[in-house]
Scaffold this active site. Sequence first.
Site, short mmCIF file in Angstrom:
data_model
loop_
_atom_site.label_atom_id
_atom_site.label_comp_id
_atom_site.label_asym_id
_atom_site.label_seq_id
_atom_site.Cartn_x
_atom_site.Cartn_y
_atom_site.Cartn_z
N HIS A 163 24.49 14.48 56.71
CA HIS A 163 23.36 14.73 55.81
C HIS A 163 23.73 14.25 54.41
CE1 HIS A 163 20.07 16.74 53.75
NE2 HIS A 163 19.50 16.77 54.93
N ASP A 223 18.16 18.47 63.01
CA ASP A 223 17.62 17.76 64.18
C ASP A 223 18.50 17.89 65.42
OD1 ASP A 223 15.33 16.70 62.89
OD2 ASP A 223 16.61 15.27 61.86
N1 CMC Z 1 27.82 9.40 62.81
C1 CMC Z 1 28.92 8.73 62.43
N2 CMC Z 1 29.24 8.49 61.15
C2 CMC Z 1 28.44 8.94 60.20
C3 CMC Z 1 27.26 9.65 60.51
C4 CMC Z 1 26.96 9.88 61.88
N3 CMC Z 1 25.85 10.55 62.21
N4 CMC Z 1 26.63 9.98 59.35
C5 CMC Z 1 27.38 9.50 58.38
N5 CMC Z 1 28.48 8.87 58.86
C6 CMC Z 1 29.57 8.27 58.08
C7 CMC Z 1 29.16 6.93 57.50
O1 CMC Z 1 29.46 5.87 58.36
C8 CMC Z 1 29.96 6.91 56.23
O2 CMC Z 1 31.29 6.59 56.56
P1 CMC Z 1 32.22 5.75 55.51
O3 CMC Z 1 32.32 6.60 54.29
O4 CMC Z 1 33.48 5.53 56.25
O5 CMC Z 1 31.47 4.47 55.25
C9 CMC Z 1 29.95 8.36 55.75
O6 CMC Z 1 29.81 9.13 56.97
C10 CMC Z 1 28.81 8.71 54.80
O7 CMC Z 1 27.59 8.35 55.43
P2 CMC Z 1 26.37 7.66 54.71
O8 CMC Z 1 25.59 6.87 55.71
O9 CMC Z 1 26.82 6.96 53.48
O10 CMC Z 1 25.56 8.95 54.28
P3 CMC Z 1 24.07 8.98 53.78
O11 CMC Z 1 23.99 10.16 52.90
O12 CMC Z 1 23.66 7.67 53.21
O13 CMC Z 1 23.23 9.19 55.13
C11 CMC Z 1 22.31 10.26 57.03
C12 CMC Z 1 22.85 10.44 55.61
C13 CMC Z 1 21.64 11.57 57.45
C14 CMC Z 1 21.23 9.16 57.04
C15 CMC Z 1 23.47 9.90 58.00
O14 CMC Z 1 24.40 10.96 58.03
C16 CMC Z 1 22.99 9.56 59.40
O15 CMC Z 1 22.66 8.40 59.66
N6 CMC Z 1 22.94 10.58 60.31
C17 CMC Z 1 22.37 10.35 61.64
C18 CMC Z 1 20.85 10.41 61.57
C19 CMC Z 1 20.34 11.83 61.37
O16 CMC Z 1 20.79 12.77 62.03
N7 CMC Z 1 19.35 11.98 60.46
C20 CMC Z 1 18.72 13.28 60.19
C21 CMC Z 1 19.07 13.81 58.84
S1 CMC Z 1 18.69 15.55 58.60
C22 CMC Z 1 16.97 15.73 58.72
C23 CMC Z 1 16.17 14.80 57.91
O17 CMC Z 1 16.41 14.54 56.74
O18 CMC Z 1 15.20 14.28 58.46
#
Ligand code: CMC
Length: 428
Positions: A302, A359
Site C-alpha cells: 500500500h 483487497d
Molecule cells: N508484490 C511484490 N512487490 C511489491 C508489491 C507487491 N504487491 N507492492 C509493492 N512491491 C514492491 C515494489 O516492487 C517496490 O520494490 P523496490 O523498492 O525494490 O522497487 C516496493 O515494494 C514499493 O512499491 P511501489 O510500487 O513503489 O509502491 P507504490 O506505493 O507505488 O504502490 C501499490 C502501491 C498498492 C500500487 C503496490 O503495492 C501494488 O501494486 N500492490 C498490488 C496491487 C494491490 O493490491 N492494490 C490495492 C491497493 S489497496 C486498495 C486500494 O487502494 O484500492
Amino acid sequence: MDNARLTINDQDIDLPITVGTENEVGFGIGKLRGQTGAITVDPGFANTGSCESAITFIDGEKGILRYRGYSIEDLAEHSSFLDVAYLLIYGQLPTRDELDVFHTEIARHSLLHEDMKRFFEGYPASAPPMSVLSAIVSSLSAYYPNGQSEEDVNLNIIRLLAKLNTIAAFSFKKSIGQPYIYPRNDLSYAGDFLHMMFAVPSEEYEVNELLVRTLDMLLILHADHEQNCSTSTVRMVGSSGADLFSSISAGISALSGPLHGGANTAVIDMLEMIRRDGSNFQKYVGKAKDKNDPFRLMGFGHRVYKNFDPRARVIKKTADEVLGQLGIDDPLLDIAKQLERIALEDEYFVARGLYPNVDFYSGILYRAMGIPTNMFTVMFALGRLPGWISQYMEMKNDPATRINRPRQIYIGQNHREYIQIGRRANAT
Ligand code: CMC
C-alpha cells in the site's frame, strides 16, 4: 518543525508550514515557481499534499484509520453503512431521527428512471460491470439538473447514494440475463442490494441477516480512504467545476484499475491460479520478488500503510467467522492465509513493509455471499461512494480550491525547423 527553508542558487526561500490536528507536517510551495522559476517533481504524488481535509485520518506506520475521528474498528462493529455515509458527508453521526429521515429519502430515490433501463439493454452481456457503472452514473447528469442551491446539491447526493445500489444490481441482472428486480423501501441499504441482486420474480426472497451485516461492514470498511487515486480523480475532475455525477463517474473509472479497486478481483484470480498450480507458494512469492517478472502479490502493499492495513485485519477475522457460520469451506481462504504467512516471513516483504491490504480477503467474503468475481470492484465502488461525495463537497466548499493543474518537466525535442513532407529525410 518550526521552520522550512529552501536554498536554490544561494537564494533562501522560507516555506510556510502547515501542521494538522494529528501533527502531520507539510510545507507550502505555492509561491515556489513565482519566486525561483523552479517546480517540485514528485511522480505519483507520493510526497505531495493536494489539500487540507477534515474527513479521514490514516497513520500508515501505526496502521490507524479513522473517519471524522472515529476508529474504523468501532464503526465496523457498531455502525450501519448509512450511519457512516451520513457521518462522512455531514460531519457527525446521525441521531435516530436523522438516520430515519436519511434512510427514507434514500429509499424514496432508489428507483431508476424507466428510460434508463434501455441503457443496460444496449450493453453486451459480457460488458465489465465497472464500465457500465461509470457510464450510467455519468448519464445521471442528463436526467438531473446541476442546481447549486444547498437543497439541489443535497438532493443530487441522495439520488446518487440511492441509485448506485440499483444501477449496480441491474448491471448484474443484465449480465446474467435475469429480469431486473426493483428496490424495496422497507429494506436496509445492504439488504435491498442483496434483494435486487438475488431475488427472482418467481420465488419469495428472504434476506439473510448475516449476509446483510457482513455486507454492511464491508461497505463501511471501504467508505473512505483520504486522497487515494479515485478520490483524487473525483476532486481533480470536480475542481474544473464539473458536476457531482460526472466527477464520481471519473472516480469509478479510476477505481477499476488492478492497482486500485480492481485488485480485489485480481486477488481471487491469483489465488485460483496458485491453487491450480498445486499451491506452490514459494514459486509465486519468488515471482513477486523477481524484478524481471511483472507478477506482484495482488492484495499486498500500500502507498500509505507500511504496517497492517486495519481494514484487512477486520476482514480476515470476519471471513473466518462468517464462513464458519455459513458452513462454507473455501479452499481459497486457506491458500490466502498460507500465502500471507509465507510472505510475511520473507525479508523482501518485511523490508518493504508489504502487508495484506483491504483487497486481500474481501473477495473471499463476497464469494461466500454469492457475489461473482466480476462484481467485486463494483462492491468497492458502492462502499466508496460516500467518501467520494464527502471529498467532492469538501473540495467545492474549500475557498483554497483552485483548478487542479500540475506542472511538468519537459524532456522532449527542442525547437526544430518545420520541413514539408517530401523534403524530409526518411528517418530522424
Ligand atoms: N508484490 C511484490 N512487490 C511489491 C508489491 C507487491 N504487491 N507492492 C509493492 N512491491 C514492491 C515494489 O516492487 C517496490 O520494490 P523496490 O523498492 O525494490 O522497487 C516496493 O515494494 C514499493 O512499491 P511501489 O510500487 O513503489 O509502491 P507504490 O506505493 O507505488 O504502490 C501499490 C502501491 C498498492 C500500487 C503496490 O503495492 C501494488 O501494486 N500492490 C498490488 C496491487 C494491490 O493490491 N492494490 C490495492 C491497493 S489497496 C486498495 C486500494 O487502494 O484500492
